[in-house]
Design an enzyme around this catalytic site. Structure first.
Site, PDB file in Angstrom:
ATOM      1  CE  LYS A   1      19.591  20.603  52.260  1.00 58.45           C
ATOM      2  NZ  LYS A   1      19.939  19.370  51.516  1.00 58.45           N
TER       3      LYS A   1
ATOM      4  CB  CYS B   1      23.908  19.647  50.170  1.00 56.32           C
ATOM      5  SG  CYS B   1      24.106  18.612  48.699  1.00 56.32           S
TER       6      CYS B   1
ATOM      7  CD  GLU C   1      23.749  16.772  52.818  1.00 56.10           C
ATOM      8  OE1 GLU C   1      22.522  16.936  52.850  1.00 56.10           O
ATOM      9  OE2 GLU C   1      24.425  16.865  51.772  1.00 56.10           O
TER      10      GLU C   1
END
Length: 573
Positions: free
Chosen positions: A372, A423, A315
């Protein structure tokens, strides 16, 4: 205040008859100040059970101690004990948030502790039931289910399940998901608490005439008789908790397809300020990942490493949109050309601002993108922005809120069908499950841990996320490739084993041949139903306990008004 009366809990004064509280006829075995100290210790033990320390057996001890301190307490005292436990647990658990802002760390820890304290009052009422060890085990699942979803989409850190990566209990993830692990750990803790109460004779001495859970034998009598039922229950709970360790839950067929996958950790200067890390405008981080990829390409050319089928960058490996900035585009293109294989690049895309994984094909450039879906509150977007901007500069670090994605995306690279999670998303059961249900035979987690590892307690956030990735591997019987900007990067086998792992604050290239599995675990097939079933059962138990308590309270009030019993206060404090 009556002369001579103090603020101390009346239950703690020797020689004083404890006020009867909401249907419970017990008295607490411990004075309040000792109970507070034990609650503090229990919360700290649970923090030590979690990464980065990872002393997983302590996750059984903490719930047991919480049962002991809550036994016979008033609701007010129970809330206080829950708050102390929660603060002792969450303050060290999320200490890495201090790298964002000290007040963000304290606010988050207090909010989580308050939620825990409110739920602790419910656990206290559940202790009135004959079968309370089962109810307490369900309570932990219900409390985590709530915290995982509220507020702002939830914060799934601190689950009992995530302390069990590598432990014999982790196999329950493949059977019914992380909630099943939490249930088993909490059940062992609850039965251990029952044994402790019985061993010291507290249930017998403080509740004459009441039967222990699961048995109709009176609690008074010999020590052996008093301990038989809780000891047997504890042995059974432990056996059940570790049962998956002897079951074949992660089948890997001999003819399973495989692929070589590499994770690149470019590294981030540790001394760099948070603002600089959040705004990678000088391309340094991107160039670090290009350099590491070129090193891997050189090893492949020299015959020292296999050519990977897919390379995964973390990321924020570029915070500059490569579609809008040609130099970044060219650097990524050169890295893809050097390795000769697709690269999954973690990129910040503009117009609107999105946190994405972009598949970069050699000779072709960017193709499929995953955006995301679960954004970090106060990180990738700021709730109450107008209010917070007046009291802190936090909004200046994120002047434009990210826009979340709204769909599952599979990256098709030859035989690989990659499901990517970014994440924070690794903590959410439904997001990871959606990738596997869509057909992923390999999972990746892209992370930028540098944001939370700059100073203070290190490896905490990285270790906690890696533990979650290991549980996900077991849950879905999929290998997981973890790519972080600065560590921990890792390659996780489908059974949760660490095949390889990087150090912190270093450049690294990890590579392994991984099975591409399509086996559907029971956890995948049943989805969220086990968690909801446990929650519904716990809510029913809470309603039953509350109804019984209310009925007893009302009966005592009627007797008191008729002069047959002293009118006692509802609360002990």
């Amino acid at each position: 205040m009556i002369p001579g009366q103090t603020d101390a809990d009346p239950q703690d004064r020797p020689g004083t008859r404890a006020p009867v509280e909401i249907g419970d006829a017990t008295r607490p075995p411990l004075r309040l100040h000792w109970a507070l100290l034990i609650a503090l210790a229990a919360g700290l033990l649970l923090a030590v059970a979690s990464p980065p320390y990872g002393v997983w057996p302590l996750a059984f001890v903490a719930p047991a101690l919480l049962v002991v301190v809550l036994f016979g307490r008033s609701l007010r005292a129970s809330f206080t004990l829950g708050l102390v436990f929660g603060l002792a647990f969450f303050v060290p658990l999320v200490a890495w948030v201090i790298n964002l802002a000290w007040f963000a760390w304290i606010a988050l820890a207090i909010a989580l502790a308050l939620i825990f304290a409110v739920f602790t009052v419910a656990q206290r009422l559940l202790l009135n039931l004959r079968w309370w060890p089962l109810a307490v085990a369900g309570w932990w699942v219900a409390a985590e289910a709530f915290r995982d979803r509220w507020p702002w989409g939830g914060f799934p850190w601190g689950r009992l399940a995530m302390s069990q990566a590598g432990a014999p209990t982790q196999g329950w993830a493949a059977i019914a998901g992380p909630p099943a692990i939490t249930l088993m750990v909490a059940l062992v803790g609850a039965t251990l608490g029952w044994l402790l109460l019985s061993a010291f004779g507290w249930t017998a001495a403080t509740a004459p005439g009441r039967a222990l859970p699961f048995t109709r034998f009176p609690p008074l009598g010999s020590t052996r008789r008093r301990l038989f039922a809780p000891a047997l229950a504890l042995v059974g709970a432990v056996a059940l908790a570790v049962l998956p360790a002897v079951l074949p839950l992660d089948p890997v067929a001999a003819n399973a397809k495989t692929a070589v996958v590499a994770a690149i950790q470019g590294n981030v200067p540790r001394a760099r300020s948070l603002a600089a890390q959040l705004n990678n405008v000088d391309m340094e981080i991107t160039l670090n990942h290009v350099t590491a990829t070129q090193k891997l390409a050189a090893q492949v050319a020299a015959g020292k490493a296999a050519r990977p089928d897919l390379v995964i960058w973390p990321e924020n490996s570029t915070d500059i949109d490569p579609m809008l900035y040609p130099p970044v585009y060219q650097e990524i293109t050169s890295a893809a050309a050097a390795i000769g294989r697709p690269i999954l690049v973690g990129a910040v895309l503009q117009n609107p601002e999105r946190n994405a994984g972009v598949l970069w094909l050699p000779g072709k450039g960017p193709s499929t993108s995953y955006v995301k879906r679960r954004l970090v509150p106060f990180g990738e977007y700021i709730p109450f922005r107008s209010l917070i901007s007046k009291i802190t500069s936090l909004t200046q670090l994120q002047p434009v809120p990210f826009v979340p994605g709204d769909k599952t995306v599979l990256f098709n690279v030859g035989q690989i069908k990659l499901g990517d999670i970014i994440c924070y998303e690794v903590g959410f059961d439904d997001l990871v499950r959606s990738e596997v249900v869509a057909g992923a035979n390999l999972l990746s987690m892209q992370s930028n841990d540098a944001t939370f590892e700059r100073e203070g307690p290190t490896t905490a956030e990285s270790g906690q996320q890696l533990a979650m990735a290991r549980i996900r591997a077991v849950e879905f019987d999929r290998a997981v490739v973890v790519a972080s900007t600065t560590g921990y990067s890792a390659i996780v086998a489908p059974d949760g084993r660490l095949i390889s792992q990087s150090a912190m604050w270093t450049q690294a290239e990890l590579e392994a041949r991984l099975p591409l599995l399509t086996y559907d675990t029971l956890a995948e097939r049943v989805g969220a139903w086990p968690e909801w079933a446990i929650v519904v059962g716990t809510v029913y138990a809470f309603g039953w306990a509350t109804g019984q308590a209310g009925s007893r309270w009302w009966r005592r009030r009627r007797l008191a008004r008729s002069g047959n019993e002293p009118d006692e206060p509802l609360q002990a404090e």
